[in-house]
Scaffold this active site. Structure first.
Site, PDB file in Angstrom:
ATOM      1  N   ALA A 132       0.811  -1.217   0.000  1.00 44.66           N
ATOM      2  CA  ALA A 132       0.000   0.000   0.000  1.00 44.66           C
ATOM      3  C   ALA A 132       0.847   1.272   0.000  1.00 44.66           C
ATOM      4  O   ALA A 132       0.292   2.370   0.045  1.00 44.66           O
ATOM      5  CB  ALA A 132      -0.934  -0.007   1.207  1.00 44.66           C
ATOM      6  N   HIS A 133       2.167   1.151  -0.044  1.00 41.61           N
ATOM      7  CA  HIS A 133       3.028   2.326  -0.132  1.00 41.61           C
ATOM      8  C   HIS A 133       2.965   2.891  -1.550  1.00 41.61           C
ATOM      9  O   HIS A 133       2.925   2.140  -2.533  1.00 41.61           O
ATOM     10  CB  HIS A 133       4.479   1.968   0.206  1.00 41.61           C
ATOM     11  CG  HIS A 133       4.700   1.618   1.638  1.00 41.61           C
ATOM     12  ND1 HIS A 133       5.494   2.365   2.479  1.00 41.61           N
ATOM     13  CD2 HIS A 133       4.238   0.588   2.390  1.00 41.61           C
ATOM     14  CE1 HIS A 133       5.517   1.809   3.681  1.00 41.61           C
ATOM     15  NE2 HIS A 133       4.760   0.723   3.641  1.00 41.61           N
ATOM     16  N   ASN A 208       4.201 -11.232   4.199  1.00 45.26           N
ATOM     17  CA  ASN A 208       3.561 -10.128   3.489  1.00 45.26           C
ATOM     18  C   ASN A 208       4.621  -9.193   2.922  1.00 45.26           C
ATOM     19  O   ASN A 208       5.580  -8.837   3.614  1.00 45.26           O
ATOM     20  CB  ASN A 208       2.626  -9.358   4.422  1.00 45.26           C
ATOM     21  CG  ASN A 208       1.360 -10.138   4.710  1.00 45.26           C
ATOM     22  OD1 ASN A 208       0.375 -10.057   3.980  1.00 45.26           O
ATOM     23  ND2 ASN A 208       1.382 -10.934   5.775  1.00 45.26           N
ATOM     24  N   ALA A 209       4.422  -8.778   1.658  1.00 43.01           N
ATOM     25  CA  ALA A 209       5.343  -7.887   0.955  1.00 43.01           C
ATOM     26  C   ALA A 209       6.747  -8.479   0.878  1.00 43.01           C
ATOM     27  O   ALA A 209       7.746  -7.778   1.016  1.00 43.01           O
ATOM     28  CB  ALA A 209       5.368  -6.501   1.596  1.00 43.01           C
ATOM     29  N   ASP A 237      -3.912 -11.117  12.578  1.00 43.56           N
ATOM     30  CA  ASP A 237      -5.346 -10.858  12.438  1.00 43.56           C
ATOM     31  C   ASP A 237      -6.101 -11.982  11.749  1.00 43.56           C
ATOM     32  O   ASP A 237      -7.325 -11.928  11.601  1.00 43.56           O
ATOM     33  CB  ASP A 237      -5.594  -9.536  11.699  1.00 43.56           C
ATOM     34  CG  ASP A 237      -4.995  -9.496  10.297  1.00 43.56           C
ATOM     35  OD1 ASP A 237      -4.444 -10.516   9.843  1.00 43.56           O
ATOM     36  OD2 ASP A 237      -5.092  -8.428   9.648  1.00 43.56           O
ATOM     37  N   GLY A 238      -5.383 -13.030  11.312  1.00 44.30           N
ATOM     38  CA  GLY A 238      -6.026 -14.127  10.610  1.00 44.30           C
ATOM     39  C   GLY A 238      -6.346 -13.820   9.169  1.00 44.30           C
ATOM     40  O   GLY A 238      -6.858 -14.677   8.451  1.00 44.30           O
ATOM     41  N   ASP A 262      -0.179  -3.941  12.642  1.00 43.43           N
ATOM     42  CA  ASP A 262      -0.236  -3.177  11.393  1.00 43.43           C
ATOM     43  C   ASP A 262      -1.601  -2.492  11.277  1.00 43.43           C
ATOM     44  O   ASP A 262      -2.142  -2.321  10.179  1.00 43.43           O
ATOM     45  CB  ASP A 262       0.026  -4.066  10.183  1.00 43.43           C
ATOM     46  CG  ASP A 262       0.470  -3.272   8.950  1.00 43.43           C
ATOM     47  OD1 ASP A 262       0.885  -2.106   9.114  1.00 43.43           O
ATOM     48  OD2 ASP A 262       0.378  -3.810   7.836  1.00 43.43           O
ATOM     49  N   GLY A 296      -2.910  -2.652   5.456  1.00 46.62           N
ATOM     50  CA  GLY A 296      -2.958  -2.651   6.908  1.00 46.62           C
ATOM     51  C   GLY A 296      -4.115  -3.491   7.408  1.00 46.62           C
ATOM     52  O   GLY A 296      -4.821  -4.156   6.645  1.00 46.62           O
TER      53      GLY A 296
END
Length: 380
Positions: A132-133, A208-209, A237-238, A262, A296
């Site tokens: 998302a950057h 992630n990323a 967060d699953g 995040d 996020g």
């Protein structure tokens, strides 16, 4: 007077029957006679959660408005958070300047989570793993830029991609001034090992990323999972990582696992449209998307331990990843240490935060607690 919480107590990575005494805002071995609060069966008192990656919470974001940053800090105790690293995603030089002033000027409330030094997630990230950057805000790790960021923000954590030109030099430049983390990266295992050898000590939001785990093409993730010098952070967060995969990572890392949220402004807020930096994002209450890209989390860090426990990780280890591990990584005193600040959370049998103290001040208390405590904002 003292407040004595009696019942199951998490210290480090072990839960045992005991008591925690709070006197004058600190944890005491003993103290003047106080009110004993017996915890219900299955409830636990633990050191407060420390979250290394918070972009926002409760409709507010960490950015260029000091009042919004204060709202984030004031809301986080609802999730059991007693300290956090306000996290800045990549932005322009002017945006970084405004954010630095906002962090400096954010009003401080005694009933808010402690605001630690920031986590700079970028701008030295790989464009192909921007997430998302805004890719136009990413840059190479030029020494002058790295030094300026360190001087202006004095960060707790700096996440960068070591394969960028100047990336390994940036790790070496920053390692004595903050925790250097690897993230938003295309690095393979060899480059991950080079980063660890240069001083990197954290992998940012595993899976992630970054590249994942492949049989014949190991990535930086594999290097960090395998090296006992390094911690690995995980969004629990699953959504960002399937619970079964999160449990595998937890077993591989043990005490080196650091749960993070995040969280963005949508966390602790109703579904709807919010912002991450200048980017509009949409939350359905479970996931936050910028178009088709995860942007996020809609959950705070308290979701993480429950996610791990549901996937088969023991309660003490799951909670330690949000309490003991981040403190150790940042060099903070151990939680619930005698004469240390009374930063603690009381969790019910479902690991839901029901009472949060920051420095002995009630920062969050459910209205239906089975025992009485002073009002929010008052010391116990």
């Amino acid at each position: 007077m003292s407040l004595i919480l009696q019942g199951a107590v998490l210290r480090g990575r072990r839960i045992a029957t005991g008591a925690v005494t709070v006197t004058d805002g600190r944890v005491a071995d003993d103290g003047p006679p106080g009110a004993v609060r017996v915890l219900p069966e299955g409830w636990i008192v633990a050191a407060g959660f420390v979250d290394l990656q918070v972009n926002g919470y409760g409709g507010a974001q960490v950015g260029e408005d000091p009042d919004e940053i204060a709202r984030v800090a004031e809301g986080l105790p609802r999730a059991g958070v007693t300290a956090f690293c306000p996290t800045l995603i990549s932005r322009s030089d002017a945006g970084y300047g405004r954010a630095a002033r906002a962090l400096r000027d954010a009003p401080v409330s005694p009933a808010a989570a402690r605001m630690l030094a920031p986590h700079l997630e970028g701008p030295f990230l790989t464009p192909t793993r921007a997430g998302a950057h805004d890719p136009t805000m990413l840059r190479r790790a030029v020494p002058e830029d790295v030094d300026r960021m360190l001087d202006v923000f004095r960060p707790a954590v700096l996440t960068l991609a070591p394969e960028l030109p100047g990336g390994l030099d940036a790790v070496r430049r920053a390692r004595r001034r903050c925790v250097v983390a690897v993230g938003h990266t295309e690095a393979d295992a060899a480059q991950g090992r080079e980063a660890i050898a240069a001083g990197a000590r954290l992998l940012t939001h595993a899976m992630n990323a970054m590249r994942g785990i492949e049989s014949r093409a190991p990535s930086a993730l594999v290097a960090f999972l395998a090296d006992n010098r390094a911690h690995v952070s995980l969004i629990g967060d699953g959504v960002h990582v399937a619970p079964e995969v999160a449990a595998v990572i937890a077993r591989a890392t043990g005490r080196r696992l650091v749960l993070v949220s995040d969280a963005v402004a949508a966390a602790g807020a109703p579904p709807g449209r919010y912002r991450l930096g200048r980017l509009p994002v949409d939350s359905d209450g479970e996931r936050v998307l910028a178009g088709a890209v995860l942007a996020g989390s809609a959950s705070a860090i308290d979701r993480g331990p429950a996610t791990l426990v549901a996937a088969g990780i023991d309660v003490a280890s799951a909670l330690a990843a949000a309490t003991e591990a981040p403190r150790r990584l940042l060099g903070l005193p151990a939680g619930l240490a005698t004469d240390g600040p009374a930063d603690l959370v009381v969790l019910d049998a479902d690991l839901v935060p029901r009472l949060t103290l920051v420095g002995g001040v009630v920062a969050h208390a459910d209205h239906d607690l089975p025992f009485d405590v002073p009002p929010t904002g008052r010391p116990v």
